[in-house]
Scaffold this motif. Sequence first.
Motif, short mmCIF file in Angstrom:
data_model
loop_
_atom_site.label_atom_id
_atom_site.label_comp_id
_atom_site.label_asym_id
_atom_site.label_seq_id
_atom_site.Cartn_x
_atom_site.Cartn_y
_atom_site.Cartn_z
N GLU A 221 33.84 59.27 37.67
CA GLU A 221 35.21 59.22 37.06
C GLU A 221 35.92 59.20 38.53
N MET A 222 35.64 60.88 39.06
CA MET A 222 36.32 61.28 40.25
C MET A 222 36.87 60.43 40.87
N ILE A 223 35.58 59.60 41.16
CA ILE A 223 35.79 58.91 42.36
C ILE A 223 36.55 58.21 41.93
N LYS A 224 36.02 56.58 41.50
CA LYS A 224 37.19 55.77 40.15
C LYS A 224 38.65 56.03 40.46
N PHE A 225 39.44 57.58 40.04
CA PHE A 225 40.43 58.04 40.46
C PHE A 225 40.62 58.39 42.09
N ASP A 226 40.39 59.09 42.56
CA ASP A 226 40.63 59.51 44.33
C ASP A 226 40.72 58.06 44.47
N ASN A 227 40.04 57.21 44.24
CA ASN A 227 40.34 55.83 45.42
C ASN A 227 41.52 54.89 44.81
N ALA A 228 41.67 55.82 43.58
CA ALA A 228 43.54 55.14 42.76
C ALA A 228 44.42 55.69 44.06
N VAL A 229 44.23 57.09 43.91
CA VAL A 229 45.08 57.70 44.75
C VAL A 229 45.23 57.68 46.18
N GLY B 49 29.70 48.10 41.35
CA GLY B 49 29.50 46.71 41.64
C GLY B 49 29.21 46.38 40.47
N ARG B 50 28.87 46.50 39.55
CA ARG B 50 28.37 45.97 38.45
C ARG B 50 29.94 44.94 37.83
N VAL B 51 30.35 45.05 37.89
CA VAL B 51 31.66 44.23 37.08
C VAL B 51 33.02 44.23 38.73
N ASN B 52 32.00 42.71 38.84
CA ASN B 52 33.42 42.21 39.92
C ASN B 52 33.93 41.08 39.28
N VAL B 53 34.30 40.79 38.33
CA VAL B 53 35.30 40.73 37.74
C VAL B 53 36.33 40.97 37.42
N GLN B 54 36.28 42.38 36.78
CA GLN B 54 37.41 43.52 36.45
C GLN B 54 38.22 43.58 38.12
N PRO B 55 39.91 43.92 37.61
CA PRO B 55 40.44 44.71 39.00
C PRO B 55 39.64 46.39 38.72
N SER B 56 39.58 46.96 39.96
CA SER B 56 39.36 47.85 40.02
C SER B 56 41.00 49.06 39.71
N SER C 72 42.34 51.49 41.13
CA SER C 72 43.00 50.87 42.89
C SER C 72 43.01 49.47 42.64
N ASP C 73 42.85 48.57 42.65
CA ASP C 73 43.34 47.33 42.68
C ASP C 73 44.57 47.42 41.99
N MET C 74 44.58 48.11 40.80
CA MET C 74 45.37 47.55 39.78
C MET C 74 47.13 48.11 40.23
N THR C 75 47.14 49.52 40.54
CA THR C 75 47.79 50.69 41.21
C THR C 75 47.95 49.74 42.08
N GLN C 76 47.62 48.81 43.21
CA GLN C 76 47.99 48.61 44.44
C GLN C 76 48.57 47.40 44.03
N THR C 77 48.06 46.45 43.01
CA THR C 77 49.11 45.43 42.46
C THR C 77 50.42 45.89 42.04
N ALA C 78 49.89 46.84 41.18
CA ALA C 78 51.17 46.98 40.50
C ALA C 78 52.93 48.24 41.44
N ILE C 79 51.85 48.86 42.28
CA ILE C 79 53.05 49.72 43.61
C ILE C 79 53.59 47.79 44.37
N SER C 80 53.19 46.85 44.62
CA SER C 80 53.72 45.95 45.56
C SER C 80 54.34 44.65 45.03
N THR C 81 54.06 44.83 43.14
CA THR C 81 54.50 44.51 42.45
C THR C 81 56.94 44.88 42.25
N LEU C 82 56.29 46.66 42.29
CA LEU C 82 58.01 47.08 41.47
C LEU C 82 57.92 47.28 42.54
N SER C 83 57.77 47.47 43.88
CA SER C 83 58.47 47.66 45.46
C SER C 83 59.62 46.79 45.73
N LYS C 84 59.33 46.10 44.36
CA LYS C 84 60.58 44.49 44.95
C LYS C 84 61.57 44.93 44.55
#
Length: 540
Positions: A325-333, A275-282, A284-296
């Motif tokens: 890194e695997m956990i980070k990617f798995d959260n996006a999956v 949790g050292r990088v709260n100013v950056q999206p994760s 998973s955050d970026m993936t969710q934003t991309a899907i919610s926007t693209l699915s329009k």
Amino acid sequence: MLVRKPIWALSCALIFISSLSACSLLKNSENTAQSDTNNSPKIKNIILMIGDGMGPQQVGLLEEYATRAPNSIYRGDNSAIAKLANLGVTGLSLHGPADKLVVDSACSATQLATGVAAGSEMIGLNRAGHKVPTILEKAKGLGKSTGLVSDTRLTHATPAAFAAHLIHRSMENEIAEQMIQSGVVDIMLSGGLRHFVPKNYALPEHPKGFEANLKASALSPKSKRRDDKNLLAEASSKGYELAFNKSQLQQAQSTKLLGLFANSAMANGVDTSHGRVNVQPSLSDMTQTAISTLSKNDKGFFLMVEGGQIDWAGHNNDAGTLLHEMIKFDNAVNAVLEWAKGRDDTIVIVTADHETGGFGFSYSGADLPKAEQLNNHKNDVYKPKFNFGELSILDKLYAQKKSYGDIWYEAKGSAFKPTPEKLIKTVNKYSEFAINLDDAKQILAEQKNAFYQRGHKSLGLKTASKIHDFAPFYVYLTERPLNLIGRALSSKQNIVWSTGTHTHTPVGVFVLGPEALSKQFNGLHTHVELGKKMQRLLMH
């Protein structure tokens, strides 16, 4: 009179009949497959997720941690990758270049993006150097929305291969230009700000528009460009909304979005987990934003998501960071799985470009187990001959507090390299596995670089850290101390590493979607074949 036909004639007849039967079976099989495809639901959306450097053994590390670590954050549940695999179809894929054995990320991603064999380190070209349209570009041509998400740089090899066409992956400034000028990608979320701002760039005292967002983000742009091109201004003029931190991404409204959240790469998995990088999206955050926007878009979308720093941890032989890194990617999956499961209009493909590091757990002759008395064997003791690795190792890997790169940077400070004492103190501060004085001296030892090439970006140093075996495969000389930290800790971790580069190990292909379409990914493939299959799905 009975005429006996020669044996060869009977054999030919049998072969002919067998061939007819085989052709008939093959034809029936093809007709059935074609019928299944024709009767299957229409695919609107394709989501391709690439774990850069993620071989089967890296997937195994994640799943072992998730289900078997005594203090796993998954609490014994399966990883999202395993859940997706169990719901869908699993295959394997070979990924070699057109004319070589071992692939790099640019060539591999190009082959996935185009379905055409490519040369080493090329972006969006075939082996002859000709431009080849990518699946993302074809999706755009069909009226679909398109997106690229990565936790490295937007201009890095994997995302670049889907939206640019250049002779070499190192041409990141040109990649940035092509991405903005083509307008082929609607959503771009990653790091790499340094390739989008002009040389000597400075924010005005009273910034407006996107520059106000940039100033509010607290990022300090340090350009890598050699010209005065301001690609941020160009993107803004083309209708892109620009975001530079997590809150700005959350507030974005446009269906065209450029998010650049770091000068170079985004935060690594260790820092993300802690949790050292709260100013950056994760990721998973970026993936969710991309899907919610693209699915329009009613016509659907193509989205590529890369977990790019799995590869970097493998290059550095850094097992603790690799797990994070695997956990980070798995959260996006997991974010994709939650959105896509149950849908009949979407195909999700999780794969890798290659494996990095030749990673694996292994049993050893160090720290042999003690004898154990079992209840049902009172006259004998249970004592395995070798150390097969304690499950507690998994928790200790997760407990690593900094990557080897950050450990090395802190230990050396402003010096060229740390003292043995400072290195010991720093490694043992951030790792659950300790080094001693002998380890530190071996990590700091140097030798003549036998592979010196004047002017070579990686091999241009005359001396380098001393690698005792497989030295030709540790080509990133400034990162060799990190490899040697990994080597020093490896026996305590029950881990072996065979290289500082890539291996040809086939990678997993995990596919979720309508069964009639997803089952074609079962079995052993090549990345060229996978690229072709994805393009056929796009046109389905």
